[in-house]
Design a protein around this motif. Structure first.
Motif, PDB file in Angstrom:
ATOM      1  N   GLU A  63     -13.138  18.497   3.125  1.00 28.47           N
ATOM      2  CA  GLU A  63     -13.644  17.381   2.342  1.00 28.47           C
ATOM      3  C   GLU A  63     -14.997  17.777   1.780  1.00 28.47           C
ATOM      4  OE1 GLU A  63     -13.132  13.053   3.450  1.00 28.47           O
ATOM      5  OE2 GLU A  63     -15.272  13.345   3.833  1.00 28.47           O
ATOM      6  N   THR A  64     -15.183  17.535   0.506  1.00 31.00           N
ATOM      7  CA  THR A  64     -16.459  17.797  -0.139  1.00 31.00           C
ATOM      8  C   THR A  64     -16.756  16.634  -1.070  1.00 31.00           C
ATOM      9  OG1 THR A  64     -17.759  19.457  -1.322  1.00 31.00           O
ATOM     10  CG2 THR A  64     -15.475  19.129  -2.051  1.00 31.00           C
ATOM     11  N   GLU A  65     -17.919  16.618  -1.674  1.00 32.82           N
ATOM     12  CA  GLU A  65     -18.259  15.494  -2.535  1.00 32.82           C
ATOM     13  C   GLU A  65     -18.103  15.867  -4.000  1.00 32.82           C
ATOM     14  OE1 GLU A  65     -23.053  15.760  -3.024  1.00 32.82           O
ATOM     15  OE2 GLU A  65     -22.296  14.771  -1.226  1.00 32.82           O
ATOM     16  N   CYS A  66     -17.791  14.874  -4.793  1.00 32.04           N
ATOM     17  CA  CYS A  66     -17.671  15.035  -6.239  1.00 32.04           C
ATOM     18  C   CYS A  66     -19.057  15.374  -6.800  1.00 32.04           C
ATOM     19  CB  CYS A  66     -17.138  13.749  -6.862  1.00 32.04           C
ATOM     20  SG  CYS A  66     -17.154  13.754  -8.672  1.00 32.04           S
ATOM     21  N   PRO A  67     -19.158  16.381  -7.661  1.00 37.15           N
ATOM     22  CA  PRO A  67     -20.465  16.746  -8.214  1.00 37.15           C
ATOM     23  C   PRO A  67     -21.013  15.715  -9.195  1.00 37.15           C
ATOM     24  CG  PRO A  67     -18.739  18.059  -9.223  1.00 37.15           C
ATOM     25  CD  PRO A  67     -18.098  17.258  -8.128  1.00 37.15           C
ATOM     26  N   VAL A  68     -20.177  14.784  -9.657  1.00 39.15           N
ATOM     27  CA  VAL A  68     -20.623  13.780 -10.630  1.00 39.15           C
ATOM     28  C   VAL A  68     -20.969  12.461  -9.948  1.00 39.15           C
ATOM     29  CG1 VAL A  68     -19.947  12.449 -12.662  1.00 39.15           C
ATOM     30  CG2 VAL A  68     -19.314  14.851 -12.496  1.00 39.15           C
ATOM     31  N   CYS A  69     -19.996  11.881  -9.212  1.00 38.26           N
ATOM     32  CA  CYS A  69     -20.218  10.546  -8.635  1.00 38.26           C
ATOM     33  C   CYS A  69     -20.629  10.589  -7.158  1.00 38.26           C
ATOM     34  CB  CYS A  69     -18.976   9.674  -8.799  1.00 38.26           C
ATOM     35  SG  CYS A  69     -17.564  10.165  -7.783  1.00 38.26           S
ATOM     36  N   GLY A  70     -20.472  11.723  -6.495  1.00 35.60           N
ATOM     37  CA  GLY A  70     -20.894  11.858  -5.104  1.00 35.60           C
ATOM     38  C   GLY A  70     -19.906  11.335  -4.068  1.00 35.60           C
ATOM     39  N   GLN A  71     -18.760  10.827  -4.501  1.00 35.57           N
ATOM     40  CA  GLN A  71     -17.755  10.319  -3.567  1.00 35.57           C
ATOM     41  C   GLN A  71     -17.044  11.478  -2.866  1.00 35.57           C
ATOM     42  OE1 GLN A  71     -17.117   7.037  -2.748  1.00 35.57           O
ATOM     43  NE2 GLN A  71     -19.030   6.815  -3.876  1.00 35.57           N
ATOM     44  N   PRO A  72     -16.590  11.272  -1.620  1.00 35.57           N
ATOM     45  CA  PRO A  72     -15.875  12.335  -0.918  1.00 35.57           C
ATOM     46  C   PRO A  72     -14.511  12.596  -1.559  1.00 35.57           C
ATOM     47  CG  PRO A  72     -15.928  10.333   0.401  1.00 35.57           C
ATOM     48  CD  PRO A  72     -16.768  10.076  -0.805  1.00 35.57           C
ATOM     49  N   VAL A  73     -14.150  13.874  -1.623  1.00 33.41           N
ATOM     50  CA  VAL A  73     -12.864  14.297  -2.177  1.00 33.41           C
ATOM     51  C   VAL A  73     -12.178  15.162  -1.120  1.00 33.41           C
ATOM     52  CG1 VAL A  73     -11.687  15.548  -4.029  1.00 33.41           C
ATOM     53  CG2 VAL A  73     -13.797  14.293  -4.528  1.00 33.41           C
ATOM     54  N   ALA A  74     -10.990  14.745  -0.691  1.00 39.28           N
ATOM     55  CA  ALA A  74     -10.223  15.491   0.312  1.00 39.28           C
ATOM     56  C   ALA A  74      -9.367  16.531  -0.396  1.00 39.28           C
ATOM     57  CB  ALA A  74      -9.344  14.539   1.110  1.00 39.28           C
ATOM     58  N   CYS A  75      -9.369  17.752   0.149  1.00 40.64           N
ATOM     59  CA  CYS A  75      -8.603  18.852  -0.426  1.00 40.64           C
ATOM     60  C   CYS A  75      -7.770  19.514   0.666  1.00 40.64           C
ATOM     61  CB  CYS A  75      -9.531  19.879  -1.054  1.00 40.64           C
ATOM     62  SG  CYS A  75     -10.514  19.225  -2.410  1.00 40.64           S
ATOM     63  N   GLU A  76      -6.626  20.057   0.260  1.00 40.49           N
ATOM     64  CA  GLU A  76      -5.708  20.702   1.191  1.00 40.49           C
ATOM     65  C   GLU A  76      -5.396  22.110   0.695  1.00 40.49           C
ATOM     66  OE1 GLU A  76      -1.627  19.532   3.527  1.00 40.49           O
ATOM     67  OE2 GLU A  76      -1.890  18.768   1.499  1.00 40.49           O
ATOM     68  N   TRP A  77      -5.223  23.041   1.643  1.00 39.96           N
ATOM     69  CA  TRP A  77      -4.884  24.417   1.320  1.00 39.96           C
ATOM     70  C   TRP A  77      -3.447  24.477   0.804  1.00 39.96           C
ATOM     71  CZ3 TRP A  77      -6.789  28.752  -0.046  1.00 39.96           C
ATOM     72  CH2 TRP A  77      -6.061  29.929   0.036  1.00 39.96           C
ATOM     73  N   ASN A  78      -3.252  25.086  -0.354  1.00 40.93           N
ATOM     74  CA  ASN A  78      -1.937  25.294  -0.942  1.00 40.93           C
ATOM     75  C   ASN A  78      -1.633  26.787  -0.834  1.00 40.93           C
ATOM     76  OD1 ASN A  78       0.258  25.791  -2.669  1.00 40.93           O
ATOM     77  ND2 ASN A  78      -0.291  24.095  -4.007  1.00 40.93           N
ATOM     78  N   ALA A  79      -0.806  27.150   0.138  1.00 39.36           N
ATOM     79  CA  ALA A  79      -0.516  28.562   0.401  1.00 39.36           C
ATOM     80  C   ALA A  79       0.244  29.212  -0.751  1.00 39.36           C
ATOM     81  CB  ALA A  79       0.265  28.702   1.700  1.00 39.36           C
ATOM     82  N   LYS A  80       1.054  28.455  -1.473  1.00 39.44           N
ATOM     83  CA  LYS A  80       1.808  29.020  -2.595  1.00 39.44           C
ATOM     84  C   LYS A  80       0.890  29.422  -3.746  1.00 39.44           C
ATOM     85  CE  LYS A  80       6.127  26.641  -1.671  1.00 39.44           C
ATOM     86  NZ  LYS A  80       7.131  25.682  -2.165  1.00 39.44           N
ATOM     87  N   LYS A  81      -0.126  28.599  -4.004  1.00 41.78           N
ATOM     88  CA  LYS A  81      -1.058  28.878  -5.102  1.00 41.78           C
ATOM     89  C   LYS A  81      -2.317  29.603  -4.620  1.00 41.78           C
ATOM     90  CE  LYS A  81       0.523  25.172  -8.054  1.00 41.78           C
ATOM     91  NZ  LYS A  81       0.141  23.997  -8.844  1.00 41.78           N
ATOM     92  N   TRP A  82      -2.453  29.760  -3.314  1.00 39.26           N
ATOM     93  CA  TRP A  82      -3.576  30.446  -2.674  1.00 39.26           C
ATOM     94  C   TRP A  82      -4.917  29.830  -3.087  1.00 39.26           C
ATOM     95  CZ3 TRP A  82      -2.837  33.136   1.491  1.00 39.26           C
ATOM     96  CH2 TRP A  82      -3.874  33.898   2.009  1.00 39.26           C
TER      97      TRP A  82
END
Length: 91
Positions: A63-82
């Motif tokens: 989870e990291t924050e949006c560089p514009v609005c500062g809200q948290p953004v959840a991200c997941e590892w996509n092994a197919k797209k690396w």
């Protein structure tokens, strides 16, 4: 979109640091030396902002924050797209 920031996460204390590339290594405030083997991270926030980072994280979910609005953004590892991608919320 050109990568402009490297997001470094300390594996010991969890602190995040944004740095400009090239980054070959980093020493955290807690004293841990971090070697930066990086992966791509694409952020697509609900506010419409998009960002492209490199990160040293190896967790499945991050989870990291949006560089514009500062809200948290959840991200997941996509092994197919690396790469990490934003988790889409299903309504």
């Amino acid at each position: 979109m050109k990568t402009s920031v490297v997001l470094i996460t300390c594996p010991s204390c969890g602190r995040e640091k944004k740095m400009l590339p090239p980054v070959e290594g980093y020493r955290c405030i807690c004293g841990k030396n971090i070697v930066t083997k990086t992966r791509r991270l694409f952020i697509n926030c609900e506010c419409g902002a998009n960002a492209k980072y490199l990160t040293n994280s190896s967790d499945r979910l991050i989870e990291t924050e949006c560089p514009v609005c500062g809200q948290p953004v959840a991200c997941e590892w996509n092994a197919k797209k690396w790469c990490y991608q934003t988790i889409r919320s299903e309504l």
